[in-house]
Design a protein around this motif. Sequence first.
Motif, PDB file in Angstrom:
ATOM      1  N   ASP A 124       0.811  -1.230   0.000  1.00 31.35           N
ATOM      2  CA  ASP A 124       0.000   0.000   0.000  1.00 31.35           C
ATOM      3  C   ASP A 124       0.840   1.274   0.000  1.00 31.35           C
ATOM      4  O   ASP A 124       0.317   2.359   0.261  1.00 31.35           O
ATOM      5  CB  ASP A 124      -0.932   0.000   1.219  1.00 31.35           C
ATOM      6  N   GLU A 125       2.132   1.154  -0.291  1.00 29.37           N
ATOM      7  CA  GLU A 125       3.028   2.312  -0.176  1.00 29.37           C
ATOM      8  C   GLU A 125       3.398   2.927  -1.514  1.00 29.37           C
ATOM      9  O   GLU A 125       3.517   4.150  -1.627  1.00 29.37           O
ATOM     10  CB  GLU A 125       4.297   1.900   0.575  1.00 29.37           C
ATOM     11  N   PHE A 126       3.592   2.102  -2.536  1.00 29.54           N
ATOM     12  CA  PHE A 126       4.151   2.602  -3.794  1.00 29.54           C
ATOM     13  C   PHE A 126       3.080   2.727  -4.871  1.00 29.54           C
ATOM     14  O   PHE A 126       2.180   1.898  -4.987  1.00 29.54           O
ATOM     15  CB  PHE A 126       5.277   1.680  -4.265  1.00 29.54           C
ATOM     16  N   ALA A 127       3.214   3.793  -5.668  1.00 27.80           N
ATOM     17  CA  ALA A 127       2.212   4.082  -6.691  1.00 27.80           C
ATOM     18  C   ALA A 127       2.440   3.293  -7.971  1.00 27.80           C
ATOM     19  O   ALA A 127       1.491   3.012  -8.709  1.00 27.80           O
ATOM     20  CB  ALA A 127       2.215   5.574  -7.013  1.00 27.80           C
ATOM     21  N   ALA A 128       3.705   2.934  -8.271  1.00 22.75           N
ATOM     22  CA  ALA A 128       4.016   2.218  -9.508  1.00 22.75           C
ATOM     23  C   ALA A 128       5.461   1.760  -9.464  1.00 22.75           C
ATOM     24  O   ALA A 128       6.257   2.229  -8.633  1.00 22.75           O
ATOM     25  CB  ALA A 128       3.773   3.098 -10.731  1.00 22.75           C
ATOM     26  N   ALA A 129       5.803   0.854 -10.392  1.00 23.10           N
ATOM     27  CA  ALA A 129       7.168   0.318 -10.414  1.00 23.10           C
ATOM     28  C   ALA A 129       7.581  -0.040 -11.835  1.00 23.10           C
ATOM     29  O   ALA A 129       6.744  -0.415 -12.665  1.00 23.10           O
ATOM     30  CB  ALA A 129       7.276  -0.909  -9.515  1.00 23.10           C
ATOM     31  N   LEU A 130       8.897   0.063 -12.075  1.00 18.55           N
ATOM     32  CA  LEU A 130       9.503  -0.352 -13.339  1.00 18.55           C
ATOM     33  C   LEU A 130      10.596  -1.372 -13.041  1.00 18.55           C
ATOM     34  O   LEU A 130      11.756  -1.007 -12.834  1.00 18.55           O
ATOM     35  CB  LEU A 130      10.127   0.842 -14.072  1.00 18.55           C
ATOM     36  N   PRO A 131      10.286  -2.673 -13.009  1.00 14.46           N
ATOM     37  CA  PRO A 131      11.322  -3.692 -12.809  1.00 14.46           C
ATOM     38  C   PRO A 131      11.815  -4.251 -14.149  1.00 14.46           C
ATOM     39  O   PRO A 131      11.010  -4.672 -14.983  1.00 14.46           O
ATOM     40  CB  PRO A 131      10.592  -4.771 -12.001  1.00 14.46           C
ATOM     41  N   THR A 132      13.111  -4.240 -14.360  1.00 15.33           N
ATOM     42  CA  THR A 132      13.694  -4.744 -15.601  1.00 15.33           C
ATOM     43  C   THR A 132      14.597  -5.937 -15.310  1.00 15.33           C
ATOM     44  O   THR A 132      15.444  -5.873 -14.411  1.00 15.33           O
ATOM     45  CB  THR A 132      14.511  -3.640 -16.301  1.00 15.33           C
ATOM     46  N   ALA A 133      14.421  -7.019 -16.081  1.00 13.47           N
ATOM     47  CA  ALA A 133      15.265  -8.212 -15.987  1.00 13.47           C
ATOM     48  C   ALA A 133      15.344  -8.735 -14.556  1.00 13.47           C
ATOM     49  O   ALA A 133      16.402  -9.125 -14.077  1.00 13.47           O
ATOM     50  CB  ALA A 133      16.666  -7.925 -16.535  1.00 13.47           C
ATOM     51  N   GLY A 134      14.197  -8.742 -13.868  1.00 14.48           N
ATOM     52  CA  GLY A 134      14.176  -9.169 -12.477  1.00 14.48           C
ATOM     53  C   GLY A 134      13.655 -10.583 -12.292  1.00 14.48           C
ATOM     54  O   GLY A 134      13.363 -11.305 -13.242  1.00 14.48           O
ATOM     55  N   TRP A 135      13.526 -10.971 -11.046  1.00 15.78           N
ATOM     56  CA  TRP A 135      12.954 -12.258 -10.689  1.00 15.78           C
ATOM     57  C   TRP A 135      12.330 -12.129  -9.309  1.00 15.78           C
ATOM     58  O   TRP A 135      12.528 -11.125  -8.635  1.00 15.78           O
ATOM     59  CB  TRP A 135      13.998 -13.368 -10.743  1.00 15.78           C
ATOM     60  N   GLY A 136      11.528 -13.110  -8.893  1.00 20.87           N
ATOM     61  CA  GLY A 136      10.857 -12.946  -7.612  1.00 20.87           C
ATOM     62  C   GLY A 136      10.081 -14.167  -7.180  1.00 20.87           C
ATOM     63  O   GLY A 136      10.288 -15.277  -7.692  1.00 20.87           O
TER      64      GLY A 136
END
Length: 464
Positions: free
Chosen positions: A334-346
Amino acid sequence: MRRITRRTALAATAGAVAAPTVTTATAAAAETTTGTSEGRRATGGRNPVLRTDLVTRVTPRNNWLVTAVALQYAHRIDLRGGAVPASAFQVKATVGGQTAARTVTRVYSSSTAEVDDRSRPGRPGDRLIIELDPNDSNARAAGTDPLPLDRAYSVRQVADVHTPEGEPVLKAGPFASRNDGTTTPVVDDFAAGSFTDSTGFELDFRLYRPERFVRNPRTRTRYPLVVTLHGGGEVADNNMTQLTSNRIAVTFAKPERQRRDPAFVLSPQIPLPRPMDGPDGTDWTDAKVQAALIELIDTFVSEHSRNVDTARLYLVGLSSGGRGIYSLLAKRPDEFAAALPTAGWGDAATMDRITHIPIWADHSVDDPVVPYREGRFGKPGTWTLMNALETAGARVSRGEWANDLPKAQFEARSRELLRQARATRSHVLFTSYTPGTTPVNPHLAWAQTYENDVVVDWLFAQSR
């Protein structure tokens, strides 16, 4: 650098900005220039060099490069419409114990130590800008750490320079000058600091403050906060390569972007020895590092509560920084408005917690370092995570194209994907890059990501 404790961390950023230090040589040069530039011109081409500086640039694909040398002269240079041939100057660089020539591409006068990107550059001033070919094999300004560049370059004028009428402007000579310092536009605008969390763990960081905030720290204007998470190759103790090894933080601080979307840019750096030691201790997901990162963000927002727009906190990151994004979003949904993850994993199992968060992810299909499907350390890659988001209820808009398209075509494809997303009310977008099209190395999917105005405009349009 004065260490900043937990309670006082970042508080100083709300105060007045210190005036830059002027060295004796620079002050003398300014005094001489002021006294002569509007009075007499140098006679007979006699115009000594007072200072030599390297001008560097963080580039999308080749990282940090020395792109020019700026010579400051005692008197103003007026070519009267003439040009300086590139052959009039020789430049040599000593890097890693090896001395070799740099290729001079163009030379022009200027009033500032900056590269002029116009097709017809230059204006009368007390400096000459000697541009260098960024493709030279010895153009680098850093390896794992910044290279020692003080006095690493020598510059010698080997031919006289004249006006079109034949009047001497600058005479060649037997002596070479060596660089006194190094400037890196945009990077130099980031303040350096450190943060010690409640356990005593320390993170170095760089911080960019919006220009209007710097001019008036008492303003009540609220700005977005962009937090950048570097990749594994930038884990270091130099508080520099998180800015210069990849063009990520610089993207959000460059003047043209700040004019459109003024924002704070916070760029922490993971210290050595690096914590990457297993599936859940992977740099930004290391327990000590992640706890300090969360506390750093919380402290920054608290200390700047009057000026940070808490509805517009953004996460951007590449490689292990992308891994950090997926982990952090799931823990702080509930903290971040948006994200740009590139070449990630999870973790696919946590995707149901973040279906409501706008994400634009990208990854090269043939990435050998963080495989597109399988990911790393037993945690899946972007393709699998996007499937998990879809299974959990998020609409995912997908597109695939070449990662070496010219900027205009690349952005046109991004614009079309965004149009499709809006038509289907999707706030999760996923760009895949066709095998064999990511320059340099298939893992380096981010070369165009942060040059893509469509993607960055989309990011700043998001709000909780």
